[in-house]
Design an enzyme around this catalytic site. Structure first.
Site, PDB file in Angstrom:
ATOM      1  CG  LEU A  25      -1.869  -1.197   1.331  1.00  0.00           C
ATOM      2  CD1 LEU A  25      -2.762  -1.064   2.557  1.00  0.00           C
ATOM      3  CD2 LEU A  25      -2.727  -1.370   0.080  1.00  0.00           C
ATOM      4  CG  HIS A  26       1.000   3.396  -3.248  1.00  0.00           C
ATOM      5  ND1 HIS A  26      -0.079   4.138  -3.672  1.00  0.00           N
ATOM      6  CD2 HIS A  26       1.108   2.358  -4.117  1.00  0.00           C
ATOM      7  CE1 HIS A  26      -0.573   3.601  -4.762  1.00  0.00           C
ATOM      8  NE2 HIS A  26       0.114   2.502  -5.051  1.00  0.00           N
TER       9      HIS A  26
ATOM     10  CD  GLN B  71      -5.377  -8.654 -10.893  1.00  0.00           C
ATOM     11  OE1 GLN B  71      -6.347  -8.875 -10.166  1.00  0.00           O
ATOM     12  NE2 GLN B  71      -4.924  -7.418 -11.077  1.00  0.00           N
TER      13      GLN B  71
ATOM     14  CD  GLN C  77      -8.959   8.729 -14.204  1.00  0.00           C
ATOM     15  OE1 GLN C  77     -10.095   8.483 -13.808  1.00  0.00           O
ATOM     16  NE2 GLN C  77      -8.679   8.924 -15.472  1.00  0.00           N
ATOM     17  CE  LYS C  78       0.115   3.767 -11.764  1.00  0.00           C
ATOM     18  NZ  LYS C  78      -0.175   2.333 -11.675  1.00  0.00           N
TER      19      LYS C  78
ATOM     20  CB  SER D 124       2.722   2.197  -9.265  1.00  0.00           C
ATOM     21  OG  SER D 124       2.781   0.823  -9.575  1.00  0.00           O
TER      22      SER D 124
ATOM     23  N   GLY E 221      -1.612   6.428  -2.580  1.00  0.00           N
ATOM     24  CA  GLY E 221      -2.738   6.300  -3.517  1.00  0.00           C
ATOM     25  C   GLY E 221      -3.835   5.443  -2.911  1.00  0.00           C
ATOM     26  CG  HIS E 222      -3.197   1.249  -2.254  1.00  0.00           C
ATOM     27  ND1 HIS E 222      -1.854   1.054  -2.401  1.00  0.00           N
ATOM     28  CD2 HIS E 222      -3.799   0.511  -3.220  1.00  0.00           C
ATOM     29  CE1 HIS E 222      -1.634   0.228  -3.416  1.00  0.00           C
ATOM     30  NE2 HIS E 222      -2.794  -0.110  -3.927  1.00  0.00           N
TER      31      HIS E 222
HETATM   32  O1  PAF Z   1      -5.985  -2.710  -8.967  1.00  0.00           O
HETATM   33  C1  PAF Z   1      -5.717  -3.720  -8.279  1.00  0.00           C
HETATM   34  O2  PAF Z   1      -4.971  -3.661  -7.296  1.00  0.00           O
HETATM   35  C2  PAF Z   1      -6.306  -5.057  -8.680  1.00  0.00           C
HETATM   36  O3  PAF Z   1      -6.416  -5.164 -10.055  1.00  0.00           O
HETATM   37  C3  PAF Z   1      -7.645  -5.367  -7.987  1.00  0.00           C
HETATM   38  C4  PAF Z   1      -8.713  -4.387  -8.406  1.00  0.00           C
HETATM   39  C5  PAF Z   1      -7.467  -5.335  -6.476  1.00  0.00           C
HETATM   40  C6  PAF Z   1      -8.124  -6.769  -8.380  1.00  0.00           C
HETATM   41  O4  PAF Z   1      -7.188  -7.740  -8.026  1.00  0.00           O
END
Ligand code: PAF
Length: 285
Positions: A33-34, A61, A150-151, A187, A36-37
């Site tokens: 986490l940074h 993903q 939005q990033k 990021s 942005g989160h």
């Molecule tokens: O943006 C992210 O960190 C991921 O794509 C998410 C939305 C948590 C899904 O794994």
């Protein structure tokens, strides 16, 4: 802050909260986490009675297994940051908890043309994986509002489409990109850059700012080509740098000239000395 690793435990707390009429805000993350989160957590706190954050590095993903292996994990620090930010509930499931039947897709999501352009063209299967995990998480948390950054420009459009296609009862709130003082978009992947690579990464936001400064001076194709040239001459492999708008139906269009609609420069490029692929976007009109 409550920390749950099991769906059932999370579900019990949330069903009590819902019965008490609490509005639930949800911030899904992959951790590391940074600021942005934390800005998403702050927005969720302002707009909800109970904030749930999830940390789950979702294997489905990642089209590149090496990217998955190297994804930064900083759980202890994340817990400290979330506690300080006043987050109420952290959901920290295992892969087994999220995918008890294995990683094979359980359904196919119809994201239309959004799925195969830009990020989709360079990361095949990525958005199906995002759809799969966000669908599962929304089913578990059943939030009133979902907060995303939005990033991840195209991810926001994909989730918007997921909500529409599945007719989910949740409002998507998109929060602005947070940048370091020198302009680098925050990021989790920045953690994988050494100081020299981190400095080099600044060329990305500089290229976007350059486009914005000259948006009326040259055709959009020329501006993209210039930006790509700048990045390539500074040690980047550019997947795309394009000028796009969002159509009323939530799809992306590629206008030839700036109009009255918001126009965004969107970019994905690999900083070659680190091998780290970075994305960014900026409204340029
Ligand atoms: O943006 C992210 O960190 C991921 O794509 C998410 C939305 C948590 C899904 O794994």
């Amino acid at each position: 802050m409550y920390l749950f690793k099991r769906k059932d435990d999370l579900g019990r707390l949330l069903s009590t909260a819902r019965k008490e009429g609490k509005r639930i805000g949800f911030v899904p993350t992959m951790g590391a986490l940074h600021e942005g989160h934390l800005s998403l957590i702050a927005a969720a706190k302002e707009n909800s009675d109970l904030v749930v954050c999830s940390i789950f590095v979702n294997p489905t993903q990642f089209n590149d297994p090496a990217d998955f292996e190297k994804y930064p994990i900083t759980i202890d620090q994340d817990v400290t940051l979330l506690t300080a930010a006043g987050n109420d509930v952290l959901f920290l499931p295992s892969v087994q908890e999220m995918y008890p039947n294995g990683l094979a897709p359980e359904m196919h999501y119809d994201f239309g043309p959004l799925e195969t352009i830009l990020e989709g063209a360079h990361r095949p299967g990525h958005f199906q994986g995002v759809g799969q995990v966000v669908h599962k998480l929304l089913g578990l948390v059943q939030p009133d509002k979902l907060f995303m950054g939005q990033k991840d420009f195209q991810q926001c459009l994909i989730i918007n489409r997921l909500i529409k296609v599945l007719q989910l009862d949740v409002e998507l709130v998109i929060c602005p990109t947070k940048r370091e003082e020198d302009g680098l978009a925050m990021s989790s992947r920045n953690l994988r850059l050494n100081p020299a690579e981190r400095q080099n990464a600044l060329h990305i936001s500089r290229a976007l700012n350059g486009i914005k400064a000259h948006i009326h001076d040259a055709p959009l194709k020329e501006l993209s080509a210039q930006g790509i040239g700048e990045l390539e001459s500074n040690g980047f492999d550019v997947d795309y740098l394009e000028m796009v708008s969002i159509q009323p139906d939530g799809n992306i269009s590629f206008p030839a000239t700036p109009g009255t609609d918001p126009l965004y420069a969107v970019v994905a490029a690999k900083e070659t000395s680190s091998g780290v692929r970075l994305i960014d976007n900026m409204q340029v009109n």
